[in-house]
Design an enzyme around this catalytic site. Structure first.
Site, PDB file in Angstrom:
ATOM      1  N   ARG A 162       0.861  -1.170   0.000  1.00 33.44           N
ATOM      2  CA  ARG A 162       0.000   0.000   0.000  1.00 33.44           C
ATOM      3  C   ARG A 162       0.904   1.229   0.000  1.00 33.44           C
ATOM      4  NH1 ARG A 162      -2.116  -3.549   3.950  1.00 33.44           N
ATOM      5  NH2 ARG A 162      -4.225  -4.307   3.481  1.00 33.44           N
ATOM      6  N   LYS A 185      -2.403  -2.831   7.864  1.00 41.66           N
ATOM      7  CA  LYS A 185      -3.614  -2.389   8.550  1.00 41.66           C
ATOM      8  C   LYS A 185      -3.815  -3.164   9.845  1.00 41.66           C
ATOM      9  CE  LYS A 185      -6.416  -0.682   4.700  1.00 41.66           C
ATOM     10  NZ  LYS A 185      -7.693  -0.833   3.963  1.00 41.66           N
ATOM     11  N   HIS A 253      -2.655   3.011  -6.163  1.00 39.86           N
ATOM     12  CA  HIS A 253      -3.253   1.772  -5.652  1.00 39.86           C
ATOM     13  C   HIS A 253      -3.461   0.756  -6.770  1.00 39.86           C
ATOM     14  CE1 HIS A 253      -4.805  -0.303  -2.189  1.00 39.86           C
ATOM     15  NE2 HIS A 253      -5.920  -0.629  -2.819  1.00 39.86           N
ATOM     16  N   ARG A 256      -0.733  -1.787  -6.940  1.00 43.89           N
ATOM     17  CA  ARG A 256      -0.909  -2.913  -6.008  1.00 43.89           C
ATOM     18  C   ARG A 256      -1.904  -3.920  -6.591  1.00 43.89           C
ATOM     19  NH1 ARG A 256      -1.294  -4.625  -0.380  1.00 43.89           N
ATOM     20  NH2 ARG A 256      -3.456  -4.913   0.281  1.00 43.89           N
ATOM     21  N   HIS A 279      -4.216  -9.192   3.431  1.00 52.80           N
ATOM     22  CA  HIS A 279      -5.660  -9.202   3.602  1.00 52.80           C
ATOM     23  C   HIS A 279      -6.038 -10.080   4.790  1.00 52.80           C
ATOM     24  CE1 HIS A 279      -6.484  -8.165  -0.909  1.00 52.80           C
ATOM     25  NE2 HIS A 279      -6.228  -7.096  -0.175  1.00 52.80           N
ATOM     26  N   TYR A 288      -9.830 -10.816  -6.963  1.00 54.88           N
ATOM     27  CA  TYR A 288      -8.895 -10.842  -8.087  1.00 54.88           C
ATOM     28  C   TYR A 288      -9.158 -12.019  -9.022  1.00 54.88           C
ATOM     29  CZ  TYR A 288      -6.467  -7.140  -5.713  1.00 54.88           C
ATOM     30  OH  TYR A 288      -6.177  -5.946  -5.116  1.00 54.88           O
TER      31      TYR A 288
END
Length: 307
Positions: A162, A185, A253, A256, A279, A288
């Protein structure tokens, strides 16, 4: 809205947010979003019931109140995606509250969010991703800034970082190791392999940078020496995509997204890609697969003589 809270409900909300920060490692941005969602729900209940609701009454919230809240939100123009997020926040709060207060939260947890079409990521082709890096590497007037921008964009595409993670690297990270430890995150750590091209790009930038990149300080610097603002990378990408004739979706982004899509197309394992991206849920990564399927359908339609 918050004036409608009972003291007990307000205290419960504050404790839940503290729990998210301390035990689940939620970022302040996440906490702020959760707070706004649950505060809006509690405020609605106050208006709907005409009284300030205590914990005992909150435990009795059922399908009627949930339907009324969602109908009011949609009536205010709240989109299906935003309402789904708000409902997720409310359910999370109720899971925590019911565990503490000992009531059954089934009626709240059973509420179903409105259906919405999940937007697919818009990755670049492999050729376009390489072209963007090359363009970024040549468009700045000062060589060290051009090298800096290219190094950041290379990390986004080559490592799937990110923008916040790339710009969060410190001077002590150089020279980049073969495997980089990234804190993403929610404070979640992951290990990301670093391609030789990414190590070389960062090394070139470090060699040209006029500032002392000491450990504990930002690796990527702005023109005046402070930590690099992500907006500068967005602008560099903007200039590159305009020069290359790429769509507005070619953002930092998107690099990524391109990393994940190209790995999947090359036969990458979905679980491994999940780990590389950081994730929390495999469902987030599975989007994806839809991107790759859509790309294959486009190729089929373009190439098949009867399509």
């Amino acid at each position: 809205m918050e004036l409608g809270f009972s003291p007990a409900a307000g205290e419960a909300l504050a404790r839940w947010l503290d729990h998210l920060r301390a035990l689940e490692g939620a970022s302040e941005a996440t906490v702020t979003a959760y707070r706004a969602d649950v505060a809006g729900f509690l405020g609605f209940l106050h208006q709907h019931e005409g009284e300030s609701l205590g914990l005992a009454r909150l435990a009795e919230v059922g399908p009627r109140e949930m339907r009324a809240w969602m109908a009011e939100a949609r009536g205010r123009g709240l989109g299906a995606r935003s309402l789904a997020r708000a409902l997720s926040s409310v359910k999370s709060f109720y899971r925590w509250l019911s565990a503490r207060e000992g009531f059954d939260p089934t009626h709240v947890l059973a509420a179903r969010a409105p259906k919405f079409t999940r937007k697919l990521p818009r990755p670049l082709s492999e050729e376009a991703a390489r072209a963007v890096i090359e363009a970024v590497d040549t468009q700045a007037a000062e060589p060290w800034i051009a090298a800096r921008d290219a190094a950041v964009v290379t990390l986004l595409y080559g490592c799937g970082l990110r923008i916040s993670e790339a710009l969060g690297l410190e001077g002590g990270a150089h020279p980049l190791p073969e495997v980089l430890r990234i804190r993403g995150k929610g404070g979640k750590e992951r290990l990301v392999p670093v391609l030789p091209a990414a190590r070389a790009a960062v090394a070139e930038y470090v060699g040209l940078c006029p500032y002392d990149l000491a450990p504990g300080e930002a690796l990527f610097r702005g023109a005046r020496g402070g930590a690099l603002n992500p907006r500068q990378i967005a602008r560099a990408m903007e200039r590159a995509r305009m020069g290359l004739g790429l769509p507005a979706t070619a953002t930092p982004h998107a690099m990524r997204h391109s990393f994940a899509t190209h790995l999947l197309a090359a036969g990458g394992d979905l679980r491994a890609i999940q780990e590389l991206l950081g994730h929390a849920s495999l469902a987030t990564t599975q989007v994806y697969t839809a991107v790759d399927a859509a790309r294959l359908i486009d190729v089929y339609r373009a190439a098949h003589p009867r399509a």
